[in-house]
Scaffold this motif. Structure first.
Motif, mmCIF file in Angstrom:
data_model
loop_
_atom_site.group_PDB
_atom_site.id
_atom_site.type_symbol
_atom_site.label_atom_id
_atom_site.label_comp_id
_atom_site.label_asym_id
_atom_site.label_seq_id
_atom_site.Cartn_x
_atom_site.Cartn_y
_atom_site.Cartn_z
ATOM 1 N N UNK A 153 0.900 9.584 -6.135
ATOM 2 C CA UNK A 153 1.383 10.956 -6.048
ATOM 3 C C UNK A 153 2.335 11.286 -7.202
ATOM 4 N N UNK A 154 3.149 10.333 -7.583
ATOM 5 C CA UNK A 154 4.072 10.567 -8.700
ATOM 6 C C UNK A 154 3.314 10.872 -9.993
ATOM 7 N N UNK A 155 2.138 10.267 -10.156
ATOM 8 C CA UNK A 155 1.323 10.534 -11.347
ATOM 9 C C UNK A 155 0.897 12.000 -11.411
ATOM 10 N N UNK A 156 0.877 12.693 -10.247
ATOM 11 C CA UNK A 156 0.538 14.111 -10.187
ATOM 12 C C UNK A 156 1.783 15.007 -10.247
ATOM 13 N N UNK A 157 2.950 14.400 -10.460
ATOM 14 C CA UNK A 157 4.176 15.182 -10.516
ATOM 15 C C UNK A 157 4.754 15.528 -9.168
ATOM 16 N N UNK A 158 4.300 14.846 -8.120
ATOM 17 C CA UNK A 158 4.786 15.111 -6.765
ATOM 18 C C UNK A 158 6.026 14.257 -6.503
ATOM 19 N N UNK A 196 -1.380 -0.135 5.946
ATOM 20 C CA UNK A 196 -0.322 0.387 5.083
ATOM 21 C C UNK A 196 0.671 -0.679 4.623
ATOM 22 N N UNK A 197 0.738 -1.794 5.352
ATOM 23 C CA UNK A 197 1.669 -2.864 4.976
ATOM 24 C C UNK A 197 1.012 -3.939 4.112
ATOM 25 N N UNK A 250 7.677 4.627 8.057
ATOM 26 C CA UNK A 250 9.108 4.491 7.776
ATOM 27 C C UNK A 250 9.349 3.774 6.451
ATOM 28 N N UNK A 251 8.505 2.794 6.116
ATOM 29 C CA UNK A 251 8.678 2.095 4.839
ATOM 30 C C UNK A 251 8.415 3.047 3.668
ATOM 31 N N UNK A 252 7.427 3.925 3.823
ATOM 32 C CA UNK A 252 7.122 4.896 2.781
ATOM 33 C C UNK A 252 8.286 5.872 2.606
ATOM 34 N N UNK A 292 0.830 -1.208 0.000
ATOM 35 C CA UNK A 292 0.000 0.000 0.000
ATOM 36 C C UNK A 292 0.859 1.251 0.000
ATOM 37 N N UNK A 293 1.927 1.299 0.811
ATOM 38 C CA UNK A 293 2.744 2.506 0.875
ATOM 39 C C UNK A 293 3.421 2.792 -0.472
ATOM 40 N N UNK A 294 3.770 1.763 -1.228
ATOM 41 C CA UNK A 294 4.348 1.989 -2.548
ATOM 42 C C UNK A 294 3.292 2.534 -3.510
#
Length: 568
Positions: free
Chosen positions: A13-18, A167-168, A30-32, A5-7
């Motif tokens: 978010x990367x798809x929005x240019x973040x 999240x895991x 921490x994993x995120x 989930x964290x990935x």
């Protein structure tokens, strides 16, 4: 593809240019954080979660995109609450991600649970959308709904919560889709309204552009420059829209604080407002300077939120859409018929330039401690033209409105909410967004600077080219002035003074920064030059005259008209 989930959160978010995240790593995240750094994100841990929110807001302002920060469950998210409220009032699309205990813990009937409070219901009034990922396969829909809400209508913050049991978990999902597949992107205005607006502009004899905060945060300066050139008219800044557009510096003036701006407003027969809510600082477009010729003035408003049309004042031609899409429509409609400049334009330009030069000469000099007006003149003269300007403080900012000699293309200031202490985190966030390429200058008062002074270490750690010019009167200068006006010069003033022995240049050195102490006018610019030359984040402690700082704020009567309760 199978991902945690964290990935998936990062992919969405990367798809929005973040590609930047702020926060103190919570055990839930921490994993995120670890994976974000692996993927090339800027991962910045400040010293206070409220600062993380302010830094994220600055990134959003500097990029025109949403930004992300993370808060630890319980106290971390409590610390972020102020930044949430600020982002709401400043119309900043910040995504606040909150950690939380597993739902099995929350739903039990128990007392004495550690680091726990029901966060979502507390934050809901401060954001446009509050939600919790209850099941892993909700991740896409809730993150996208958060982005949709943050960016639709009037932009603003959202809160999304991740209970620790979610999240895991693992998901089997396709690649993240681009924004246009799940939200409206680049909304244009109807061609009939564009034609009506263009006709009104062509017919106007004395048009003006009223430019607000939204032009800067949408990164739409180039498009607005094209429009201003076709309209051949003055550009009037709201108090939030103080970033100068390249090529328009000489005909851009501050509403209410520049005689040229006031005269242009009074004479105007058309106002095209962009990126502004037409709020109290411009008297809703219907009071004070707008009263004269009100019946003969046509209003065009570019506004993304249809629910805002006509709220503060009637609008003759509403252009509903994203200003980044609507302004080019107007440019195209006017391209074949540029206006002849208004006959008064050249005179207004000369008048404003003469006024700035006169202010630079008339600012009181030769005092020790320094007069705050002289501090502003000298500091802004030393401002690097390509730099990023950040403002903070009460009296210091009021002096800056009148006496600033710089015309920066990027200005960050917390105008709508008036939240003191945002300056240093804003500067850090702006520096991160810019990759540390351009020099930054923060001009602030000492009391405001102390709110988040720990972030000097963050700036130093990130090696940001930031010089903080701090007006030091060891007091809440604006509030001292309020005491004096309310109770007289000799009144008791509890709660507004603090230790006169504090040396902020020495504090800066303790954080590994460069420090300078100044108490004479002629030493300000050389100190700033040495600070930039040091190659370090720096603090220039400028001792200012406390009496002048509290009693001689320029244009204060104009500023107070924003607060004329019941009169607007």
């Amino acid at each position: 593809m199978a991902v945690k989930v964290y990935e998936r959160v990062l992919q969405l978010f990367e798809a929005e240019g973040i590609g930047t995240i702020f926060g103190i790593p919570d055990p839930n995240f921490v994993h995120l954080f670890h994976l974000a750094e692996e993927r090339g994100w800027d991962v910045v841990a400040p010293h206070h979660e409220e600062s993380a929110g302010f830094m994220a807001e600055a990134v959003s302002r500097m990029t025109g995109r949403p930004a992300v920060c993370v808060g630890t469950l319980g106290p971390g998210m409590a610390n972020m609450a102020g930044a949430m409220m600020c982002a709401k009032v400043e119309n900043s699309p910040v995504v606040f991600l909150g950690g939380q205990r597993a739902r099995i813990t929350e739903q039990r009937v128990r007392r004495g649970r550690i680091q726990f409070v029901r966060q979502s219901e507390l934050f809901a009034p401060s954001v446009k959308y509050a939600a919790s990922i209850e099941y892993a396969d909700q991740t896409d829909e809730i993150i996208r709904e958060g982005l949709r809400k943050a960016l639709s209508g009037t932009p603003g913050p959202v809160y999304i919560e991740y209970p620790s049991h979610v999240i895991q978990e693992e998901l089997d999902v396709p690649p993240a889709a681009p924004p246009e597949t799940y939200r409206l992107v680049g909304q244009t205005a109807g061609p009939d309204r564009i034609a009506e607006a263009a006709a009104a502009v062509r017919a106007a004899e004395q048009p003006i552009l009223l430019v607000g905060h939204g032009v800067h945060t949408a990164r739409a300066g180039e498009q607005v420059k094209e429009l201003a050139d076709l309209m051949a008219c003055p550009v009037i800044q709201t108090s939030g829209g103080t970033s100068y557009i390249k090529g328009l510096e000489d005909r851009t003036w501050s509403y209410g604080f520049s005689p040229s701006a006031v005269d242009a407003v009074v004479r105007s027969d058309l106002c095209l407002a962009i990126g502004t809510e037409l709020g109290e600082p411009v008297h809703y477009g219907r009071g004070r300077h707008w009263l004269e010729n009100a019946a003969g003035r046509t209003w065009i408003l570019i506004e993304q939120d249809p629910g805002a049309i006509g709220v503060n004042r009637p609008v003759d031609v509403p252009l509903v859409g994203d200003l980044r899409a609507v302004v080019p429509q107007l440019v195209e409609a006017l391209a074949g018929s540029p206006r002849t400049p208004s006959p008064q334009l050249a005179g207004w330009i000369e008048q404003d330039a003469a006024r700035l030069a006169e202010l630079a000469e008339s600012a009181p000099s030769g005092r020790s401690p320094v007069h705050p007006a002289r501090l502003v003149v000298e500091a802004t003269r030393a401002f690097p033209p390509e730099g990023i300007m950040v403002r903070d403080g009460g009296a210091t900012t009021i002096f800056g409105w009148t006496y600033s000699q710089a015309k920066p293309h990027d200005v960050l200031w917390n105008q709508n909410f008036g939240h003191l202490g945002t300056g240093l985190p804003y500067a850090v966030g702006a520096g991160v967004a810019d990759g540390g390429a351009r020099p930054l200058m923060l001009i602030t008062g000492d009391s405001s600077f102390l709110f988040q002074i720990a972030e000097l270490e963050t700036a130093a750690r990130l090696d940001l080219p930031l010089v903080c010019v701090v007006a030091v009167d060891h007091a809440w200068g604006l509030e001292v002035g309020v005491y004096k006006r309310t109770f007289g010069q000799e009144a008791r003033m509890p709660g507004v003074h603090w230790s006169t022995g504090t040396r902020l240049d020495k504090v800066a050195e303790g954080f590994g920064c460069h420090g300078e102490y100044v108490d004479r006018d002629e030493d300000i610019a050389p100190a700033i030059k040495r600070a930039y030359a040091s190659g370090k984040t720096a603090v220039v402690h400028v001792a200012v005259d406390p009496k002048a700082n509290s009693e001689e704020m320029p244009s204060y009567a104009e500023f107070r008209t924003w607060y004329a309760e019941g009169m607007q």
